[in-house]
Design an enzyme around this catalytic site. Structure first.
Site: not given
Ligand SMILES: NC(=O)c1ccc[n+]([C@@H]2O[C@H](COP(=O)([O-])OP(=O)(O)OC[C@H]3O[C@@H](n4cnc5c(N)ncnc54)[C@H](OP(=O)(O)O)[C@@H]3O)[C@@H](O)[C@H]2O)c1
Length: 343
Positions: A241, A281
């Site tokens: 990651y 997710t």
């Molecule tokens: N949460 C944290 O602590 C954190 C920290 C640092 C960075 N981030 C980054 O922030 C971004 C968003 O993360 P989040 O925490 O908001 O995650 P999340 O709540 O799991 O949301 C992810 C979103 O992306 C979609 N998704 C996942 N895989 C996909 C794929 N292969 N194709 C199309 N859509 C996809 C999911 O919908 P479906 O599952 O229906 O496809 C969902 O709408 C990511 O890039 C993550 O690495 C998150």
């Protein structure tokens, strides 16, 4: 020809009209910078000064003349712009979609699951009945790890947004958690395709549209990649990651340098721990040892603000980077992490 030095070049020092006409003729013969033709005397004065520096010089002067002169309301407005935001049905992506729509942006988004997408679109449309901002959102199903899906997504966004794209937000991402030595090759490939390859390919596909938006006077033309603070420290059990996000940061800088000449800015926002269901997710079941190590790495005593982040706090930084007000910011990775990367 003029010998005005670049740093001395102001509207008062612009060449006389006669010379300007001469410059115009000369540029047209071998011109490679079409939008210069829209610029007033300032750009032309510079173009006869130093052939190889013309491009960046003109860009800088264009900003001086356009952005500095723009009203505060215009610098902080995205009204009427268009955006493609991947992964907009949950977590950070959903907050970004809602924040952009709240600023009057027409947004196209995607996720892998149609039911979730339709639920969100229904909710947004209901909230937007009577002309509210959320009615500006459309969406299509796409797995960003699949090349053909990415091509179809950009085509769908283009159609839904009337052929214009001002902003691309590469948000969709997943996580793989566990000891590096035990990570399966399929998991490695899936995460690289989902987090890094998709970011590069979608930016490639969007580039002609973003360039057109910039040429049409769109100071908002930009890409924002959602990275992670995991790219900055050696987080335990997050090797793959972290590598995807480290790659994303370098891609951000390289594209920013390459596309500045097209008027397209490229930045990244790196959230720290943010309140979402990303492990669910991503289909991640945390083992006891991993849970303990992650809890330790994410302990709040390492976060000066002493709490987890909210998706809306990440979305705010994304929207700022899209604004014309951020017109001189490119190639940057902005951490939204409560200060976690300071300690
Ligand atoms: N949460 C944290 O602590 C954190 C920290 C640092 C960075 N981030 C980054 O922030 C971004 C968003 O993360 P989040 O925490 O908001 O995650 P999340 O709540 O799991 O949301 C992810 C979103 O992306 C979609 N998704 C996942 N895989 C996909 C794929 N292969 N194709 C199309 N859509 C996809 C999911 O919908 P479906 O599952 O229906 O496809 C969902 O709408 C990511 O890039 C993550 O690495 C998150």
């Amino acid at each position: 020809m003029s010998t005005t030095r670049f740093s001395d070049c102001t509207s008062e020092s612009v060449l006389s009209r006669g010379r300007l006409e001469e410059c115009r003729g000369r540029r047209r013969k071998g011109s490679s910078v079409s939008y210069l033709e829209k610029e007033a005397c300032l750009g032309w004065a510079l173009c006869v000064q130093e052939e190889d520096r013309i491009y960046f010089g003109a860009l800088e002067l264009e900003h001086k003349s356009r952005m500095a002169a723009a009203s505060r309301a215009r610098r902080w407005s995205l009204a009427g712009k268009t955006a493609l935001v991947t992964g907009g049905t949950k977590g950070i992506g959903r907050a970004i979609v809602e924040e952009l729509a709240g600023f009057g942006v027409r947004v196209h988004t995607c996720s892998r699951h149609d039911a979730d997408l339709q639920d969100c679109l229904r909710r947004w449309n209901a909230a937007g009945e009577g002309g509210g901002a959320a009615a500006l959102v459309t969406g299509s199903v796409c797995d960003v790890s699949v090349r053909g899906d990415r091509e179809a997504l950009v085509a769908a966004a283009r159609a839904a947004l009337g052929g214009r794209l001002d902003m691309l937000v590469n948000n969709a991402g997943q996580v793989v958690v566990g000891p590096a030595a035990e990570t399966a090759p399929e998991e490695y490939a899936r995460l690289m395709a989902t987090n890094l390859e998709s970011c590069f390919h979608l930016a490639q596909l969007a580039h002609p549209l973003l360039r057109d938006a910039a040429a049409g006077g769109g100071a908002a033309a930009s890409v924002v990649n959602i990275s992670s603070t995991a790219a900055f420290y050696a987080a335990p059990h997050l090797a793959v990651y972290s590598a995807t996000k480290g790659g994303m940061n370098q891609l951000t800088r390289c594209l920013a340098a390459e596309w500045a000449r097209d008027g397209v800015r490229v930045n990244a926002v790196a959230p720290g721990a943010t309140r979402t269901d990303i492990c669910d997710t991503s289909g991640v079941a945390l083992g006891e040892e991993t849970r303990r190590r992650l809890a330790d790495a994410g302990a709040m005593d390492r976060v000066p603000i002493r709490r987890i982040g909210e998706p809306e706090e990440v979305a705010a930084a994304v929207v700022f980077l899209c604004m014309p007000a951020a017109s001189y910011i490119t190639g940057q990775v902005i951490c939204v992490d409560g200060g976690r990367t300071l300690l």
